[in-house]
Structure formats: C-alpha cells, structure tokens
Design a protein around this motif. Structure first.
Motif, PDB file in Angstrom:
ATOM      1  N   TYR A  33      22.258  50.154  26.622  1.00 52.73           N
ATOM      2  CA  TYR A  33      23.681  50.431  26.807  1.00 52.73           C
ATOM      3  C   TYR A  33      24.199  51.575  25.942  1.00 52.73           C
ATOM      4  CZ  TYR A  33      23.942  46.114  29.458  1.00 52.73           C
ATOM      5  OH  TYR A  33      23.750  45.132  30.394  1.00 52.73           O
ATOM      6  N   THR A  35      24.761  55.138  25.016  1.00 52.66           N
ATOM      7  CA  THR A  35      24.700  56.402  25.750  1.00 52.66           C
ATOM      8  C   THR A  35      24.888  57.608  24.838  1.00 52.66           C
ATOM      9  OG1 THR A  35      27.041  56.217  26.286  1.00 52.66           O
ATOM     10  CG2 THR A  35      25.484  55.387  27.924  1.00 52.66           C
ATOM     11  N   SER A  86      28.797  53.491  23.709  1.00 46.05           N
ATOM     12  CA  SER A  86      28.408  53.135  25.079  1.00 46.05           C
ATOM     13  C   SER A  86      29.504  53.620  26.014  1.00 46.05           C
ATOM     14  CB  SER A  86      28.258  51.621  25.226  1.00 46.05           C
ATOM     15  OG  SER A  86      27.255  51.151  24.372  1.00 46.05           O
ATOM     16  N   ARG A  87      29.115  54.404  27.018  1.00 40.89           N
ATOM     17  CA  ARG A  87      30.085  54.905  27.996  1.00 40.89           C
ATOM     18  C   ARG A  87      30.445  53.791  28.963  1.00 40.89           C
ATOM     19  NH1 ARG A  87      31.519  59.943  30.293  1.00 40.89           N
ATOM     20  NH2 ARG A  87      30.082  60.932  28.862  1.00 40.89           N
TER      21      ARG A  87
END
Length: 102
Positions: A33, A35, A86-87
């Motif tokens: 998760y 990014t 996390s995007r």
C-alpha cells in the motif's frame, strides 16, 4: 511482510524495539500500500524540535515522544528521517464505497 511492518531502511527496525519495550507494537499498512517514500532527513531536526515543544509528552515514559527522547540520536534521526505515504484512489474501485456526487 504479513505483519504489516515496513522495514524499508532502518526506521521501523529502530522503532519496533522501542515500542516493544513498553508493550506496544508498530501499526502500519502492508508494504504493497505504500506508494511514496520520502527522505526528510533535512527536516529531522525541525521535526524533533516540534515534538519537544510538547514537553509533557516527551516526559511521559510510554509515549512515542518520550521513547524517542531516550533513544540515541542516530536511531531517532532514522525514525524521523523517512516518511511513508499511501495514495488514495480518486476512482472508485469495483465493490468499494461510492463517492458522493459533487
């Protein structure tokens, strides 16, 4: 890793034993998760001064600021020197929650 503990660099490696020493655990998301990993070592000292501005937290035995205040400077700098993000998708995933119409 199945435990959800990221071990990129040594930051979590240093943080885990600090927390375990007071009966706490590292809470994070699985590596998949993450990014973006950002090196913020240039601001580690500023982050540390901001944490120390909350004197009562830094004095507490089991708080993260308290644990970091008793950690060695090198370990503290490793913990504070990297940030993980996390995007969140702006497009709804199949079966996921729907965004309200704007």
């Amino acid at each position: 890793m199945s435990s959800g503990v990221r071990r990129r660099g040594r930051a979590v490696g240093d943080l885990g034993p600090l927390l375990a020493g007071v009966g706490k655990a590292v809470l994070s998301v699985p590596d998949a998760y993450v990014t973006a990993t950002v090196d913020v070592t240039a601001w580690a000292d500023r982050k540390w001064r901001a944490i120390l501005a909350h004197r009562s937290e830094a004095a507490r035995e089991r708080s993260l600021p308290g644990l970091l205040s008793r950690a060695g400077e090198k370990a503290r700098d490793r913990v504070l020197g990297t940030e993980y993000y996390s995007r969140l998708s702006l497009v709804p995933s199949p079966g996921g929650p729907r965004r309200p119409a704007t």
